[in-house]
Scaffold this motif. Structure first.
Motif, PDB file in Angstrom:
ATOM      1  N   CYS A 172      -6.931  47.046  58.489  1.00  0.00           N
ATOM      2  CA  CYS A 172      -8.179  46.831  57.750  1.00  0.00           C
ATOM      3  C   CYS A 172      -8.383  47.994  56.781  1.00  0.00           C
ATOM      4  N   GLY A 173      -8.934  47.673  55.635  1.00  0.00           N
ATOM      5  CA  GLY A 173      -9.305  48.689  54.659  1.00  0.00           C
ATOM      6  C   GLY A 173     -10.790  48.957  54.766  1.00  0.00           C
ATOM      7  N   VAL A 174     -11.179  50.213  54.570  1.00  0.00           N
ATOM      8  CA  VAL A 174     -12.578  50.614  54.734  1.00  0.00           C
ATOM      9  C   VAL A 174     -12.986  51.500  53.563  1.00  0.00           C
ATOM     10  N   ASP A 175     -14.167  51.227  53.012  1.00  0.00           N
ATOM     11  CA  ASP A 175     -14.707  52.074  51.949  1.00  0.00           C
ATOM     12  C   ASP A 175     -16.223  52.026  52.004  1.00  0.00           C
ATOM     13  N   GLU A 176     -16.842  52.955  51.284  1.00  0.00           N
ATOM     14  CA  GLU A 176     -18.295  53.065  51.268  1.00  0.00           C
ATOM     15  C   GLU A 176     -18.830  52.939  49.847  1.00  0.00           C
ATOM     16  N   ALA A 177     -20.130  52.767  49.754  1.00  0.00           N
ATOM     17  CA  ALA A 177     -20.815  52.780  48.463  1.00  0.00           C
ATOM     18  C   ALA A 177     -22.190  53.389  48.661  1.00  0.00           C
ATOM     19  N   GLY A 178     -22.524  54.320  47.779  1.00  0.00           N
ATOM     20  CA  GLY A 178     -23.880  54.871  47.808  1.00  0.00           C
ATOM     21  C   GLY A 178     -24.027  56.211  48.474  1.00  0.00           C
ATOM     22  N   PHE A 217     -23.853  52.137  52.222  1.00  0.00           N
ATOM     23  CA  PHE A 217     -23.184  50.937  52.727  1.00  0.00           C
ATOM     24  C   PHE A 217     -21.707  51.220  52.961  1.00  0.00           C
ATOM     25  N   ALA A 218     -21.114  50.470  53.868  1.00  0.00           N
ATOM     26  CA  ALA A 218     -19.662  50.502  54.074  1.00  0.00           C
ATOM     27  C   ALA A 218     -19.187  49.093  54.371  1.00  0.00           C
ATOM     28  N   GLU A 260     -17.475  38.384  40.651  1.00  0.00           N
ATOM     29  CA  GLU A 260     -16.499  37.293  40.762  1.00  0.00           C
ATOM     30  C   GLU A 260     -15.602  37.476  41.984  1.00  0.00           C
ATOM     31  N   LEU A 261     -15.187  38.723  42.221  1.00  0.00           N
ATOM     32  CA  LEU A 261     -14.230  38.994  43.291  1.00  0.00           C
ATOM     33  C   LEU A 261     -14.869  38.981  44.681  1.00  0.00           C
ATOM     34  N   ALA A 262     -16.112  39.404  44.795  1.00  0.00           N
ATOM     35  CA  ALA A 262     -16.742  39.520  46.113  1.00  0.00           C
ATOM     36  C   ALA A 262     -16.727  38.203  46.898  1.00  0.00           C
ATOM     37  N   PRO A 263     -17.141  37.068  46.314  1.00  0.00           N
ATOM     38  CA  PRO A 263     -17.083  35.819  47.091  1.00  0.00           C
ATOM     39  C   PRO A 263     -15.650  35.381  47.407  1.00  0.00           C
ATOM     40  N   LEU A 264     -14.700  35.697  46.534  1.00  0.00           N
ATOM     41  CA  LEU A 264     -13.296  35.394  46.825  1.00  0.00           C
ATOM     42  C   LEU A 264     -12.817  36.164  48.046  1.00  0.00           C
ATOM     43  N   ILE A 265     -13.206  37.427  48.119  1.00  0.00           N
ATOM     44  CA  ILE A 265     -12.816  38.254  49.264  1.00  0.00           C
ATOM     45  C   ILE A 265     -13.412  37.691  50.543  1.00  0.00           C
ATOM     46  N   ARG A 266     -14.692  37.360  50.510  1.00  0.00           N
ATOM     47  CA  ARG A 266     -15.342  36.824  51.710  1.00  0.00           C
ATOM     48  C   ARG A 266     -14.732  35.489  52.132  1.00  0.00           C
ATOM     49  N   GLU A 267     -14.280  34.708  51.158  1.00  0.00           N
ATOM     50  CA  GLU A 267     -13.713  33.389  51.454  1.00  0.00           C
ATOM     51  C   GLU A 267     -12.274  33.483  51.957  1.00  0.00           C
ATOM     52  N   GLN A 268     -11.476  34.382  51.378  1.00  0.00           N
ATOM     53  CA  GLN A 268     -10.036  34.374  51.632  1.00  0.00           C
ATOM     54  C   GLN A 268      -9.552  35.442  52.607  1.00  0.00           C
ATOM     55  N   ALA A 269     -10.371  36.419  52.929  1.00  0.00           N
ATOM     56  CA  ALA A 269      -9.951  37.453  53.875  1.00  0.00           C
ATOM     57  C   ALA A 269      -9.879  36.883  55.282  1.00  0.00           C
ATOM     58  N   LEU A 270      -9.025  37.475  56.105  1.00  0.00           N
ATOM     59  CA  LEU A 270      -8.974  37.090  57.514  1.00  0.00           C
ATOM     60  C   LEU A 270     -10.253  37.497  58.227  1.00  0.00           C
ATOM     61  N   ALA A 271     -10.800  38.637  57.842  1.00  0.00           N
ATOM     62  CA  ALA A 271     -12.059  39.111  58.423  1.00  0.00           C
ATOM     63  C   ALA A 271     -12.674  40.137  57.480  1.00  0.00           C
ATOM     64  N   TRP A 272     -13.996  40.200  57.480  1.00  0.00           N
ATOM     65  CA  TRP A 272     -14.697  41.207  56.685  1.00  0.00           C
ATOM     66  C   TRP A 272     -16.050  41.484  57.334  1.00  0.00           C
ATOM     67  N   ALA A 273     -16.561  42.671  57.117  1.00  0.00           N
ATOM     68  CA  ALA A 273     -17.873  43.040  57.649  1.00  0.00           C
ATOM     69  C   ALA A 273     -18.472  44.117  56.754  1.00  0.00           C
ATOM     70  N   SER A 278     -14.185  48.241  49.024  1.00  0.00           N
ATOM     71  CA  SER A 278     -14.960  48.924  47.989  1.00  0.00           C
ATOM     72  C   SER A 278     -15.838  47.945  47.226  1.00  0.00           C
ATOM     73  N   ILE A 279     -15.274  46.796  46.889  1.00  0.00           N
ATOM     74  CA  ILE A 279     -16.011  45.776  46.125  1.00  0.00           C
ATOM     75  C   ILE A 279     -17.142  45.183  46.962  1.00  0.00           C
ATOM     76  N   LEU A 280     -16.873  44.875  48.228  1.00  0.00           N
ATOM     77  CA  LEU A 280     -17.919  44.306  49.076  1.00  0.00           C
ATOM     78  C   LEU A 280     -19.046  45.305  49.316  1.00  0.00           C
ATOM     79  N   ALA A 281     -18.694  46.559  49.564  1.00  0.00           N
ATOM     80  CA  ALA A 281     -19.729  47.565  49.802  1.00  0.00           C
ATOM     81  C   ALA A 281     -20.584  47.777  48.557  1.00  0.00           C
ATOM     82  N   LYS A 282     -19.939  47.848  47.403  1.00  0.00           N
ATOM     83  CA  LYS A 282     -20.658  48.088  46.153  1.00  0.00           C
ATOM     84  C   LYS A 282     -21.578  46.923  45.806  1.00  0.00           C
ATOM     85  N   THR A 283     -21.091  45.700  45.887  1.00  0.00           N
ATOM     86  CA  THR A 283     -21.924  44.552  45.523  1.00  0.00           C
ATOM     87  C   THR A 283     -23.069  44.365  46.523  1.00  0.00           C
TER      88      THR A 283
END
Length: 214
Positions: free
Chosen positions: A26-32, A41-42, A69-82, A149-154
């Motif tokens: 899993c990749g992990v990043d923060e925003a803010g 956020f992370a 544009e990318l955030a919903p793609l990530i949520r749809e196509q990733a095996l898991a995200w949080a 990074s994209i999910l945390a930022k958005t």
């Protein structure tokens, strides 16, 4: 026609990879971390190698429209995200570094699929029950970190827009809590709100000035 295979570790040579093909990464990043207001956020993301997403990179190098544009793609196509966060109160109590580490750990622990290793953007890792490895500039080297990074930022930007509805006098929708000239002007004019980080210099100085004036 088959899809072009995307290298999920574009700047991470095989000899530097602290994992094997058997690992669940899993990749992990923060925003803010830097703003004067709002939570930190992370996000944690496990990408699906069978469903590569093109265009992933450090969220700061993408336009707001492209991130959206990318955030919903990530949520749809990733095996898991949080996505997880630490509040302003936690930031002021723990300090921003420890609050960021806590938000990262919360994001990893919230994944529905349990990873075997977490790749963390930056030069340090939060304590967690699985292996963790820090990757400097990982948000541009590992697509799973880029996705996080994209999910945390958005998610954080959306939260600040919601805070703008509560506190429109600070224009959170424009600066997202960062210490821009506009934000500092509104902060001096109206004083700190309940969502400002009291341990951060400009906010702390205003509170001290008000205390001395009283």
């Amino acid at each position: 026609m088959s899809k072009k295979k995307v290298n999920p570790y574009p700047g991470l040579p095989p000899r530097l990879r602290p994992f094997t093909d058997a690992d669940i990464v899993c990749g992990v990043d923060e925003a803010g971390r830097g703003p004067l207001a709002g939570p930190v956020f992370a996000a944690a993301v496990i990408l699906d190698p069978k469903r590569p997403i093109e265009g992933l990179r450090d969220s700061k190098k993408l336009t707001e429209a492209r991130r959206d544009e990318l955030a919903p793609l990530i949520r749809e196509q990733a095996l898991a995200w949080a996505i997880a966060e630490c509040s302003c109160e936690e930031i002021d109590t723990l300090n921003i570094l420890h609050a960021t580490m806590l938000a990262m750990r919360r994001a990893v622990e919230a994944l529905k699929t349990v990873p075997t290793i977490a790749l963390i953007d930056g030069n340090r890792c939060p304590p967690m029950d699985i292996r963790a490895h820090a990757v400097v500039e990982g948000d541009d080297k590992v697509h799973a970190i880029s996705a996080a990074s994209i999910l945390a930022k958005t998610a954080r930007d959306a939260a600040l827009v919601q805070l703008h509805a509560q506190y429109p006098q600070y224009c959170f929708d424009q600066h997202k809590g960062y210490s821009t000239a506009l934000h500092l002007e509104r902060l001096r004019l109206h004083g700190p709100s309940p969502v400002h980080r009291r341990s951060f210099g400009p906010v702390r100085e205003l509170l001290q000035a008000d205390l001395f004036a009283a």
